[in-house]
Scaffold this active site. Structure first.
Site, PDB file in Angstrom:
ATOM      1  CB  CYS A 269      -3.631   1.301   7.141  1.00  0.00           C
ATOM      2  SG  CYS A 269      -3.694   2.631   8.364  1.00  0.00           S
ATOM      3  NE  ARG A 270      -4.512   1.262   1.671  1.00  0.00           N
ATOM      4  CZ  ARG A 270      -4.381   1.915   0.531  1.00  0.00           C
ATOM      5  NH1 ARG A 270      -5.274   1.767  -0.428  1.00  0.00           N
ATOM      6  NH2 ARG A 270      -3.351   2.715   0.332  1.00  0.00           N
ATOM      7  CB  SER A 271       0.430  -3.485   2.730  1.00  0.00           C
ATOM      8  OG  SER A 271       1.170  -2.501   3.425  1.00  0.00           O
TER       9      SER A 271
ATOM     10  CB  CYS B  17      -0.977  -0.017   1.168  1.00  0.00           C
ATOM     11  SG  CYS B  17      -0.254   0.148   2.815  1.00  0.00           S
TER      12      CYS B  17
ATOM     13  CG  ASN C 217       4.345  -1.759   5.212  1.00  0.00           C
ATOM     14  OD1 ASN C 217       5.439  -2.064   5.659  1.00  0.00           O
ATOM     15  ND2 ASN C 217       3.389  -2.637   5.107  1.00  0.00           N
TER      16      ASN C 217
ATOM     17  CG  ASP D   8      -4.988   4.730   3.328  1.00  0.00           C
ATOM     18  OD1 ASP D   8      -5.079   4.291   4.501  1.00  0.00           O
ATOM     19  OD2 ASP D   8      -3.957   5.254   2.877  1.00  0.00           O
TER      20      ASP D   8
END
Length: 152
Positions: A13-15, A8, A11, A122
């Site tokens: 939150c999402r990934s 993302c 790095n 995000d």
């Protein structure tokens, strides 16, 4: 053994959450799992506090993760690089080597309706951490199914 990298922007939150979810849901698989960001904004930082709290409430522990930036070596060290959205996919393609051998794909390509082929929003900006986890859980189920099929 398959090597999977989630990517993302920062790095945090999402990934990182995708990494934590696949580590738990895919524990039965022979995988190397990592995550990274296309930016260097948060290198060395732990995942974002509210994201960690939302993930932990669903059984995903991210406390040991630290943000890092995607490197050129990642294109040789992983079999699959999964971007959280179109913007990060474009960024990955722009830094990928000309002789790219790794598969680059969007997380939404593994999801089912209503998230199929979409971007993972995000939550750092949307503040909807649970929605992000819902989408990631759905897409990771699809990813695990694809891995299981490829191993047959």
């Amino acid at each position: 053994m398959k090597r999977i990298l989630f990517v993302c922007l920062g790095n945090i939150c999402r990934s990182a959450t995708a990494e934590a979810i696949l580590r738990l849901k895919g524990a039965h698989l022979d995988l190397i799992i990592d995550s990274a960001g296309t930016s260097d904004w948060h290198v060395g930082d732990p995942p974002y506090g509210p994201m960690q709290a939302a993930a932990k409430s669903r059984g995903y522990d991210m406390a040991d993760l630290r943000a890092r930036q995607v490197s050129k070596a990642d294109f040789n060290n992983f079999d699959l690089i999964v971007a959280m959205d179109e913007s990060n996919l474009v960024n990955l393609r722009s830094i990928a080597p000309a002789d790219l051998r790794v598969t680059l794909i969007k997380m939404g390509d593994y999801a089912t309706a209503p998230w199929r082929f979409g971007d993972v929003p995000d939550p750092y900006y949307t503040r909807d951490f649970n929605q992000t986890i819902d989408i990631l859980e759905n897409a990771i189920d699809g990813l695990i199914e694809a891995i299981d099929k490829s191993d047959q």
